[in-house]
Write a protein that holds these residues in place. Structure first.
Motif, mmCIF file in Angstrom:
data_model
loop_
_atom_site.group_PDB
_atom_site.id
_atom_site.type_symbol
_atom_site.label_atom_id
_atom_site.label_comp_id
_atom_site.label_asym_id
_atom_site.label_seq_id
_atom_site.Cartn_x
_atom_site.Cartn_y
_atom_site.Cartn_z
ATOM 1 N N LEU A 116 18.950 -32.181 4.061
ATOM 2 C CA LEU A 116 18.754 -31.896 5.483
ATOM 3 C C LEU A 116 20.029 -32.175 6.281
ATOM 4 O O LEU A 116 20.784 -33.105 5.960
ATOM 5 C CB LEU A 116 17.635 -32.778 6.052
ATOM 6 C CG LEU A 116 16.206 -32.500 5.608
ATOM 7 C CD1 LEU A 116 15.292 -33.565 6.178
ATOM 8 C CD2 LEU A 116 15.757 -31.116 6.032
ATOM 9 N N ASN A 117 20.258 -31.359 7.280
ATOM 10 C CA ASN A 117 21.323 -31.639 8.241
ATOM 11 C C ASN A 117 20.647 -32.102 9.527
ATOM 12 O O ASN A 117 19.885 -31.344 10.129
ATOM 13 C CB ASN A 117 22.145 -30.384 8.525
ATOM 14 C CG ASN A 117 22.649 -29.773 7.237
ATOM 15 O OD1 ASN A 117 23.296 -30.444 6.446
ATOM 16 N ND2 ASN A 117 22.314 -28.506 7.012
ATOM 17 N N VAL A 163 15.723 -35.703 -0.053
ATOM 18 C CA VAL A 163 14.533 -35.970 0.759
ATOM 19 C C VAL A 163 13.320 -35.432 0.011
ATOM 20 O O VAL A 163 13.299 -34.271 -0.399
ATOM 21 C CB VAL A 163 14.655 -35.291 2.144
ATOM 22 C CG1 VAL A 163 13.384 -35.496 2.953
ATOM 23 C CG2 VAL A 163 15.860 -35.829 2.890
ATOM 24 N N ASN A 164 12.333 -36.287 -0.175
ATOM 25 C CA ASN A 164 11.098 -35.875 -0.844
ATOM 26 C C ASN A 164 10.232 -35.100 0.151
ATOM 27 O O ASN A 164 10.052 -35.533 1.292
ATOM 28 C CB ASN A 164 10.369 -37.133 -1.321
ATOM 29 C CG ASN A 164 9.206 -36.807 -2.221
ATOM 30 O OD1 ASN A 164 8.448 -35.874 -1.950
ATOM 31 N ND2 ASN A 164 9.066 -37.566 -3.295
ATOM 32 N N THR A 165 9.676 -33.979 -0.275
ATOM 33 C CA THR A 165 8.883 -33.158 0.662
ATOM 34 C C THR A 165 7.586 -33.858 1.064
ATOM 35 O O THR A 165 6.964 -33.487 2.044
ATOM 36 C CB THR A 165 8.523 -31.797 0.039
ATOM 37 O OG1 THR A 165 7.970 -32.023 -1.248
ATOM 38 C CG2 THR A 165 9.740 -30.907 -0.073
ATOM 39 N N CYS A 208 4.401 -39.178 12.999
ATOM 40 C CA CYS A 208 4.203 -39.866 11.708
ATOM 41 C C CYS A 208 3.361 -39.042 10.744
ATOM 42 O O CYS A 208 3.430 -39.240 9.530
ATOM 43 C CB CYS A 208 3.569 -41.234 11.933
ATOM 44 S SG CYS A 208 1.932 -41.163 12.682
ATOM 45 N N GLN A 209 2.562 -38.129 11.264
ATOM 46 C CA GLN A 209 1.707 -37.304 10.398
ATOM 47 C C GLN A 209 2.351 -35.956 10.061
ATOM 48 O O GLN A 209 1.741 -35.099 9.429
ATOM 49 C CB GLN A 209 0.352 -37.078 11.072
ATOM 50 C CG GLN A 209 -0.473 -38.334 11.192
ATOM 51 C CD GLN A 209 -0.806 -38.925 9.836
ATOM 52 O OE1 GLN A 209 -1.445 -38.294 9.004
ATOM 53 N NE2 GLN A 209 -0.332 -40.142 9.577
ATOM 54 N N LEU A 210 3.601 -35.793 10.524
ATOM 55 C CA LEU A 210 4.339 -34.566 10.200
ATOM 56 C C LEU A 210 5.097 -34.840 8.903
ATOM 57 O O LEU A 210 5.761 -35.867 8.776
ATOM 58 C CB LEU A 210 5.322 -34.276 11.341
ATOM 59 C CG LEU A 210 6.315 -33.140 11.148
ATOM 60 C CD1 LEU A 210 5.601 -31.804 11.121
ATOM 61 C CD2 LEU A 210 7.350 -33.161 12.257
ATOM 62 N N HIS A 211 4.973 -33.952 7.927
ATOM 63 C CA HIS A 211 5.621 -34.186 6.636
ATOM 64 C C HIS A 211 6.781 -33.226 6.409
ATOM 65 O O HIS A 211 6.846 -32.158 7.005
ATOM 66 C CB HIS A 211 4.588 -34.107 5.510
ATOM 67 C CG HIS A 211 3.618 -35.249 5.553
ATOM 68 N ND1 HIS A 211 2.485 -35.218 6.337
ATOM 69 C CD2 HIS A 211 3.647 -36.469 4.959
ATOM 70 C CE1 HIS A 211 1.848 -36.363 6.209
ATOM 71 N NE2 HIS A 211 2.529 -37.152 5.386
ATOM 72 N N MET A 212 7.669 -33.646 5.526
ATOM 73 C CA MET A 212 8.910 -32.901 5.348
ATOM 74 C C MET A 212 8.692 -31.540 4.692
ATOM 75 O O MET A 212 9.564 -30.685 4.724
ATOM 76 C CB MET A 212 9.933 -33.728 4.546
ATOM 77 C CG MET A 212 10.346 -35.019 5.234
ATOM 78 S SD MET A 212 10.618 -34.860 7.012
ATOM 79 C CE MET A 212 12.033 -33.795 7.066
#
Lengths: 251, 217
Positions: free
Chosen positions: A3-4, A27-29, A84-88
């Motif tokens: 990620l940038n 970064v782990n998804t 906090c509930q938004l994931h990569m």
């Protein structure tokens, strides 16, 4: 994934901030957005740099502590979701993500992504309560409340006070927050006792905290993690008009 | 005065102006009559409006409403510009309608239009040189018809009506909300009513100059 990141860095309340570029590998998804920031902080600490400060607490989407503006939207792209509930997995590999604090005159930035939302606390202190003697819990059926009314009051009470409404509002208005808190009590028999005082005091405090006017653009409802309805604002207006009318009649 | 009181003034003056538009619109539909009828009835109607004491009183309320609506819009916008946050990357547009965010811009267009509109007809009728029609009334009809022979003026009027339509679509529902209507069913009714009210009145107004432009060559 890689990620940038462009993150708002600001030393303290009084200094000018700026966007700073970071790149983050591996970064782990499955990470939440805050875990991704933790990972970035870990990298910063290892490099002897100052970590990025951001607010968080339960990380379960119910406390209302976390909240940043991600790519120009409060709490990021998902609907009805806290940061906090938004994931990569919602982001693409090699994507550039802009992270900024909630901005409004009523929400001064303390440091980096951390925002002073104590204005909300002061609005609550000014009237967001019912005056009852504490003691043993009273018998639940002594004051009957119908199912529909209880549900409607719960819908308003679902507001977690994260401040996304203020951050999303072009006017930095706290109308949705204040309205939800007024409505949840105006609906219930216990809250009706002090309804006039409550609405007048809370609105006076809301204005004192330098929040803007509500223009009814309804953007707040769209970006609210709890989907608090703008009809709460209509209810607040009704309560306010009613209280002002009754007040002038008494004098 | 607090933020809600400001909004109540906006709502009351705005909704009064919306109501005025309906009366103004109904009166002006006489322009759609065949020319010989239109001239007589339109001029008689205009002369009735200027002679009537009650109408005069309402007209002062109207001028005051326009003034207050504009002044409080300025006060509110000035504060909101200051209190709202500004982002490096701002995607907040996704969550609201463009016209709800640009009521000030639309309002400014409408205010400029009102000045032009007053200068076109109101000023001419009150203070300008105006001939009498065969029935002894001031011949406002001919002034209107002459004005709308100019294509550019017709275009300005139509554009202003588009701005007005968007201003009203947001304004009616927003104004009623400020007054405190919270029942979901009635809110839905008002929203639908507001959209139709705005579209019908503004389309009707826009058709007047177009109709005159094409029928009076």
């Amino acid at each position: 994934m890689k990620l940038n990141l462009k993150v708002w860095r600001q030393k303290d309340r009084f200094s000018e901030g700026k966007m700073v570029d970071y790149s983050l590998d591996n970064v782990n998804t499955h990470m939440s957005f805050l875990e991704m920031l933790d990972t970035l902080n870990d990298q910063l600490i290892r490099n002897n740099e100052e970590p990025i400060e951001f607010d968080h607490d339960c990380r379960e989407g119910i406390c209302g502590q976390c909240g940043v503006v991600i790519n120009g939207i409060a709490h990021g792209p998902l609907k009805n979701t806290t940061t906090c509930q938004l994931h990569m997995r919602e982001f693409k590999d090699n994507e550039t993500i802009l992270i900024e604090p909630f901005r409004a005159l009523g929400f001064p930035i303390k440091k980096d992504l951390k925002v002073d939302r104590s204005a909300f606390d002061r609005i609550i202190s000014s009237g967001g309560f019912v005056s009852v003697n504490t003691g043993q819990a009273p018998e639940a059926n002594s004051i009957p409340v119908s199912h529909d009314i209880a549900e409607a009051a719960f819908d308003s009470a679902a507001c977690i006070g994260c401040g996304a409404c203020v951050a999303t509002c072009k006017n930095g208005s706290a109308a949705l927050f204040t309205a939800a808190k007024i409505t949840q009590m105006a609906l219930l028999p216990q809250g009706k006792e002090e309804r006039s005082h409550r609405v007048l005091n809370m609105i006076a405090q809301m204005d004192k905290e330098e929040f803007g006017h509500c223009s009814n653009t309804e953007a707040c409802e769209v970006e609210c993690p709890q989907g608090i309805s703008v009809l709460n604002i209509a209810r607040m207006n009704y309560e306010y008009n009613r209280a002002s009318f009754l007040r002038s009649k008494k004098r | 005065m607090n933020t809600l009181a400001h909004k109540i003034i906006m709502a009351l003056t705005g909704l009064f102006l919306c109501f005025f538009l309906l009366i103004h619109f109904l009166g002006n539909t006489q322009l759609f009559l065949p020319p010989e009828h239109a001239q007589q009835s339109f001029n008689a109607y205009s002369s009735f409006l200027t002679g009537n004491f009650l109408v005069k009183l309402v007209s002062y309320v109207l001028y005051l409403s326009i003034l207050l609506h504009a002044i409080y819009a300025l006060i509110i916008s000035k504060k909101n510009n200051n209190t709202g946050g500004h982002y490096k990357d701002d995607q907040r547009a996704r969550s609201s309608k463009w016209y709800s965010r640009n009521m000030g811009v639309l309002g400014t267009i409408i205010l400029i239009f009102i000045v032009l509109h007053f200068q076109n007809f109101w000023y001419v009728y009150k203070f300008g040189k105006i001939s009498l029609d065969p029935w002894g009334h001031k011949d406002l009809y001919t002034v209107v018809v002459t004005a709308f022979q100019q294509g550019w003026l017709v275009i300005i009027y139509v554009l202003a009506m588009i701005a007005l339509a968007y201003h009203l679509i947001h304004g009616i529902s927003s104004g009623v909300r400020t007054l405190g209507l919270f029942n979901p069913k009635f809110v839905r009714w008002i929203n639908v009513f507001g959209i139709w009210y705005s579209i019908i009145i503004c389309t009707g107004f826009a058709l007047m100059p177009i109709f005159i432009y094409f029928t009076h060559k």
